[in-house]
Motif scaffolding. Structure first.
Motif, PDB file in Angstrom:
ATOM      1  N   VAL A 180       3.524   0.349   2.979  1.00 40.14           N
ATOM      2  CA  VAL A 180       3.216  -0.619   4.025  1.00 40.14           C
ATOM      3  C   VAL A 180       2.828  -1.918   3.319  1.00 40.14           C
ATOM      4  O   VAL A 180       1.973  -1.912   2.432  1.00 40.14           O
ATOM      5  N   VAL A 181       3.473  -2.991   3.685  1.00 41.52           N
ATOM      6  CA  VAL A 181       3.174  -4.302   3.096  1.00 41.52           C
ATOM      7  C   VAL A 181       2.219  -5.026   4.033  1.00 41.52           C
ATOM      8  O   VAL A 181       2.438  -5.079   5.241  1.00 41.52           O
ATOM      9  N   VAL A 182       1.111  -5.534   3.455  1.00 40.24           N
ATOM     10  CA  VAL A 182       0.113  -6.262   4.234  1.00 40.24           C
ATOM     11  C   VAL A 182      -0.221  -7.564   3.524  1.00 40.24           C
ATOM     12  O   VAL A 182       0.039  -7.724   2.335  1.00 40.24           O
ATOM     13  N   GLU A 183      -0.805  -8.477   4.282  1.00 41.49           N
ATOM     14  CA  GLU A 183      -1.329  -9.721   3.719  1.00 41.49           C
ATOM     15  C   GLU A 183      -2.823  -9.513   3.523  1.00 41.49           C
ATOM     16  O   GLU A 183      -3.539  -9.229   4.492  1.00 41.49           O
ATOM     17  N   ALA A 184      -3.307  -9.628   2.284  1.00 36.57           N
ATOM     18  CA  ALA A 184      -4.724  -9.390   2.017  1.00 36.57           C
ATOM     19  C   ALA A 184      -5.123 -10.015   0.691  1.00 36.57           C
ATOM     20  O   ALA A 184      -4.333 -10.081  -0.247  1.00 36.57           O
ATOM     21  N   ALA A 185      -6.388 -10.430   0.623  1.00 37.22           N
ATOM     22  CA  ALA A 185      -6.934 -11.003  -0.606  1.00 37.22           C
ATOM     23  C   ALA A 185      -7.801 -10.006  -1.362  1.00 37.22           C
ATOM     24  O   ALA A 185      -8.049 -10.173  -2.554  1.00 37.22           O
ATOM     25  N   ILE A 221       0.870  -1.181   0.000  1.00 38.84           N
ATOM     26  CA  ILE A 221       0.000   0.000   0.000  1.00 38.84           C
ATOM     27  C   ILE A 221       0.902   1.225   0.000  1.00 38.84           C
ATOM     28  O   ILE A 221       1.765   1.369   0.876  1.00 38.84           O
ATOM     29  N   LEU A 222       0.710   2.099  -0.990  1.00 42.82           N
ATOM     30  CA  LEU A 222       1.462   3.341  -1.060  1.00 42.82           C
ATOM     31  C   LEU A 222       0.732   4.400  -0.248  1.00 42.82           C
ATOM     32  O   LEU A 222      -0.463   4.639  -0.456  1.00 42.82           O
ATOM     33  N   ILE A 223       1.442   5.032   0.670  1.00 41.96           N
ATOM     34  CA  ILE A 223       0.862   6.006   1.586  1.00 41.96           C
ATOM     35  C   ILE A 223       1.210   7.413   1.103  1.00 41.96           C
ATOM     36  O   ILE A 223       2.398   7.735   0.944  1.00 41.96           O
ATOM     37  N   SER A 244      -2.694   2.000  -4.215  1.00 42.97           N
ATOM     38  CA  SER A 244      -2.328   3.400  -4.020  1.00 42.97           C
ATOM     39  C   SER A 244      -3.492   4.151  -3.398  1.00 42.97           C
ATOM     40  O   SER A 244      -4.637   4.033  -3.860  1.00 42.97           O
ATOM     41  N   ILE A 245      -3.195   4.935  -2.368  1.00 36.78           N
ATOM     42  CA  ILE A 245      -4.178   5.802  -1.736  1.00 36.78           C
ATOM     43  C   ILE A 245      -3.883   7.215  -2.213  1.00 36.78           C
ATOM     44  O   ILE A 245      -2.775   7.730  -2.003  1.00 36.78           O
ATOM     45  N   ILE A 246      -4.871   7.838  -2.864  1.00 38.46           N
ATOM     46  CA  ILE A 246      -4.680   9.166  -3.436  1.00 38.46           C
ATOM     47  C   ILE A 246      -5.763  10.100  -2.910  1.00 38.46           C
ATOM     48  O   ILE A 246      -6.928   9.965  -3.298  1.00 38.46           O
ATOM     49  N   PRO A 247      -5.414  11.021  -2.032  1.00 42.57           N
ATOM     50  CA  PRO A 247      -6.419  11.988  -1.579  1.00 42.57           C
ATOM     51  C   PRO A 247      -6.794  12.928  -2.720  1.00 42.57           C
ATOM     52  O   PRO A 247      -5.933  13.313  -3.524  1.00 42.57           O
ATOM     53  N   VAL A 291      -8.735   5.189  -4.403  1.00 44.62           N
ATOM     54  CA  VAL A 291      -7.907   4.000  -4.191  1.00 44.62           C
ATOM     55  C   VAL A 291      -7.743   3.298  -5.534  1.00 44.62           C
ATOM     56  O   VAL A 291      -8.721   3.075  -6.258  1.00 44.62           O
ATOM     57  N   TYR A 292      -6.500   2.969  -5.839  1.00 45.82           N
ATOM     58  CA  TYR A 292      -6.179   2.290  -7.089  1.00 45.82           C
ATOM     59  C   TYR A 292      -5.483   0.973  -6.794  1.00 45.82           C
ATOM     60  O   TYR A 292      -4.716   0.869  -5.835  1.00 45.82           O
ATOM     61  N   VAL A 293      -5.757  -0.014  -7.625  1.00 43.38           N
ATOM     62  CA  VAL A 293      -4.987  -1.255  -7.629  1.00 43.38           C
ATOM     63  C   VAL A 293      -4.190  -1.229  -8.921  1.00 43.38           C
ATOM     64  O   VAL A 293      -4.769  -1.202 -10.010  1.00 43.38           O
ATOM     65  N   ASN A 294      -2.880  -1.165  -8.749  1.00 43.29           N
ATOM     66  CA  ASN A 294      -1.988  -0.937  -9.880  1.00 43.29           C
ATOM     67  C   ASN A 294      -2.429   0.368 -10.542  1.00 43.29           C
ATOM     68  O   ASN A 294      -2.346   1.408  -9.908  1.00 43.29           O
ATOM     69  N   ASP A 295      -2.972   0.374 -11.731  1.00 37.76           N
ATOM     70  CA  ASP A 295      -3.405   1.619 -12.373  1.00 37.76           C
ATOM     71  C   ASP A 295      -4.917   1.748 -12.470  1.00 37.76           C
ATOM     72  O   ASP A 295      -5.420   2.634 -13.152  1.00 37.76           O
ATOM     73  N   ASP A 296      -5.659   0.874 -11.802  1.00 39.20           N
ATOM     74  CA  ASP A 296      -7.112   0.846 -11.946  1.00 39.20           C
ATOM     75  C   ASP A 296      -7.817   1.368 -10.695  1.00 39.20           C
ATOM     76  O   ASP A 296      -7.571   0.898  -9.586  1.00 39.20           O
TER      77      ASP A 296
END
Length: 91
Positions: free
Chosen positions: A21-26, A5-7, A83-86, A59-64
């Motif tokens: 931050v690296v997390v374990e998530a599905a 996760i990019l902060i 990616s979290i983008i305010p 919130v993006y996953v890769n570029d989506d």
């Protein structure tokens, strides 16, 4: 599986100044909840009381953008980047 996760800069105060931050998530929702559990101060900036992503947070996953995928139920694969983008307002 591990995802990163990019902060964004304004929220790093809540992640001990960590950019990633690296997390374990599905799913995206699981990743965000895990982030909020490990860094509780960030929760109010990302999620509403009912657990929805705040409307001024993108919130993006890769570029989506997850709004065009399956929102928080969007499935993640190993090594995906969330990616979290305010939103930025101005005029």
């Amino acid at each position: 599986m591990s995802v990163t996760i990019l902060i964004p800069s304004p929220l790093r105060i809540h992640t001990e100044k960590r950019e990633r931050v690296v997390v374990e998530a599905a799913t995206v929702g699981e990743a965000l909840r895990t982030l909020c559990e490990t860094h509780p101060g960030i929760r109010n900036h990302l999620l509403s009381e009912d657990g929805a992503v705040r409307r001024f947070i993108n919130v993006y996953v890769n570029d989506d953008d997850i709004r065009f995928l399956s929102e928080q139920t969007t499935r993640l694969r190993a090594n995906d980047i969330v990616s979290i983008i305010p939103s930025i307002a101005g005029g």
